[in-house]
Design a protein around this motif. Structure first.
Motif, PDB file in Angstrom:
ATOM      1  N   LYS A   2     -10.168  -3.294  10.755  1.00 24.60           N
ATOM      2  CA  LYS A   2      -9.188  -3.572  11.793  1.00 24.60           C
ATOM      3  C   LYS A   2      -7.804  -3.180  11.301  1.00 24.60           C
ATOM      4  O   LYS A   2      -7.478  -3.341  10.134  1.00 24.60           O
ATOM      5  N   THR A   3      -6.972  -2.701  12.231  1.00 26.03           N
ATOM      6  CA  THR A   3      -5.614  -2.294  11.872  1.00 26.03           C
ATOM      7  C   THR A   3      -4.850  -3.451  11.262  1.00 26.03           C
ATOM      8  O   THR A   3      -4.109  -3.281  10.306  1.00 26.03           O
ATOM      9  N   ILE A   4      -5.047  -4.657  11.787  1.00 29.61           N
ATOM     10  CA  ILE A   4      -4.324  -5.828  11.270  1.00 29.61           C
ATOM     11  C   ILE A   4      -4.699  -6.091   9.809  1.00 29.61           C
ATOM     12  O   ILE A   4      -3.842  -6.411   8.997  1.00 29.61           O
ATOM     13  N   GLU A   5      -5.981  -5.934   9.444  1.00 33.15           N
ATOM     14  CA  GLU A   5      -6.403  -6.144   8.066  1.00 33.15           C
ATOM     15  C   GLU A   5      -5.760  -5.111   7.147  1.00 33.15           C
ATOM     16  O   GLU A   5      -5.284  -5.428   6.078  1.00 33.15           O
ATOM     17  N   LYS A   6      -5.767  -3.871   7.598  1.00 37.07           N
ATOM     18  CA  LYS A   6      -5.162  -2.810   6.805  1.00 37.07           C
ATOM     19  C   LYS A   6      -3.672  -3.067   6.631  1.00 37.07           C
ATOM     20  O   LYS A   6      -3.135  -2.938   5.542  1.00 37.07           O
ATOM     21  N   HIS A   7      -3.013  -3.460   7.714  1.00 45.20           N
ATOM     22  CA  HIS A   7      -1.586  -3.742   7.663  1.00 45.20           C
ATOM     23  C   HIS A   7      -1.303  -4.904   6.707  1.00 45.20           C
ATOM     24  O   HIS A   7      -0.389  -4.820   5.888  1.00 45.20           O
ATOM     25  N   SER A   8      -2.091  -5.967   6.783  1.00 45.71           N
ATOM     26  CA  SER A   8      -1.856  -7.118   5.905  1.00 45.71           C
ATOM     27  C   SER A   8      -2.150  -6.771   4.448  1.00 45.71           C
ATOM     28  O   SER A   8      -1.494  -7.290   3.548  1.00 45.71           O
ATOM     29  N   LEU A   9      -3.122  -5.902   4.197  1.00 49.92           N
ATOM     30  CA  LEU A   9      -3.370  -5.450   2.828  1.00 49.92           C
ATOM     31  C   LEU A   9      -2.185  -4.674   2.289  1.00 49.92           C
ATOM     32  O   LEU A   9      -1.789  -4.838   1.141  1.00 49.92           O
ATOM     33  N   ARG A  10      -1.613  -3.815   3.131  1.00 49.41           N
ATOM     34  CA  ARG A  10      -0.431  -3.053   2.705  1.00 49.41           C
ATOM     35  C   ARG A  10       0.735  -3.976   2.380  1.00 49.41           C
ATOM     36  O   ARG A  10       1.470  -3.735   1.435  1.00 49.41           O
ATOM     37  N   ILE A  11       0.910  -5.031   3.170  1.00 49.50           N
ATOM     38  CA  ILE A  11       1.999  -5.977   2.931  1.00 49.50           C
ATOM     39  C   ILE A  11       1.729  -6.788   1.670  1.00 49.50           C
ATOM     40  O   ILE A  11       2.590  -6.917   0.808  1.00 49.50           O
ATOM     41  N   SER A  12       0.507  -7.326   1.547  1.00 48.01           N
ATOM     42  CA  SER A  12       0.168  -8.162   0.396  1.00 48.01           C
ATOM     43  C   SER A  12       0.243  -7.400  -0.924  1.00 48.01           C
ATOM     44  O   SER A  12       0.565  -7.970  -1.956  1.00 48.01           O
ATOM     45  N   TYR A  13      -0.088  -6.130  -0.875  1.00 52.99           N
ATOM     46  CA  TYR A  13      -0.117  -5.319  -2.085  1.00 52.99           C
ATOM     47  C   TYR A  13       0.864  -4.151  -1.987  1.00 52.99           C
ATOM     48  O   TYR A  13       0.578  -3.036  -2.436  1.00 52.99           O
ATOM     49  N   CYS A  14       2.045  -4.422  -1.446  1.00 53.72           N
ATOM     50  CA  CYS A  14       3.037  -3.358  -1.245  1.00 53.72           C
ATOM     51  C   CYS A  14       3.415  -2.678  -2.558  1.00 53.72           C
ATOM     52  O   CYS A  14       3.726  -1.489  -2.572  1.00 53.72           O
ATOM     53  N   TYR A  15       3.359  -3.400  -3.671  1.00 54.39           N
ATOM     54  CA  TYR A  15       3.687  -2.802  -4.959  1.00 54.39           C
ATOM     55  C   TYR A  15       2.701  -1.690  -5.329  1.00 54.39           C
ATOM     56  O   TYR A  15       3.040  -0.797  -6.102  1.00 54.39           O
ATOM     57  N   LEU A  16       1.490  -1.723  -4.769  1.00 52.96           N
ATOM     58  CA  LEU A  16       0.516  -0.663  -5.020  1.00 52.96           C
ATOM     59  C   LEU A  16       0.687   0.515  -4.064  1.00 52.96           C
ATOM     60  O   LEU A  16       0.581   1.668  -4.450  1.00 52.96           O
ATOM     61  N   PHE A  17       0.935   0.193  -2.779  1.00 50.12           N
ATOM     62  CA  PHE A  17       0.924   1.225  -1.749  1.00 50.12           C
ATOM     63  C   PHE A  17       2.305   1.796  -1.452  1.00 50.12           C
ATOM     64  O   PHE A  17       2.481   2.553  -0.511  1.00 50.12           O
ATOM     65  N   ASP A  18       3.277   1.445  -2.283  1.00 52.21           N
ATOM     66  CA  ASP A  18       4.601   2.046  -2.159  1.00 52.21           C
ATOM     67  C   ASP A  18       4.787   3.208  -3.126  1.00 52.21           C
ATOM     68  O   ASP A  18       5.882   3.682  -3.319  1.00 52.21           O
TER      69      ASP A  18
END
Length: 106
Positions: A2-18
């Protein structure tokens, strides 16, 4: 996924996906019924292959897949196996298949 899960993963682990990793948008895995409706032989084969790979790894009724690319080869935060463990932890061990090092879902 789900887009919401992907979005929340990006937020929770922003240090990885930035920077260290790039996460691409999810792609849908079609059901057998949806695949049967495809007329184009190549597209049908590609869609069926995605479903068969998911089923081979024990996923029931898979919905989507997405790609993560290593953007920083120095692995400053986590190595590839560790990033896979993050997703298993967040999405559940039985809900995710991780293909590494050139393995392909097409």
């Amino acid at each position: 996924m789900k887009t919401i899960e992907k979005h929340s993963l990006r937020i929770s682990y922003c240090y990885l996906f930035d920077g260290s990793y790039l996460m691409f948008d999810p792609h849908t895995i079609l059901s057998r019924q949806q695949i049967e409706l495809i007329d184009d032989r190549v597209e049908k084969y590609n869609q069926e292959t995605k479903l068969l790979i998911a089923e081979e790894f024990g996923l029931k009724d898979p919905k989507s897949y997405f790609l993560i690319v290593v953007n920083d080869k120095s692995f400053p935060e986590l190595n590839t196996s560790e990033i896979a463990d993050v997703f298993r932890q967040e999405l559940g061990e039985g809900n995710i298949v991780v293909l590494l090092n050139g393995e392909d879902l097409i």
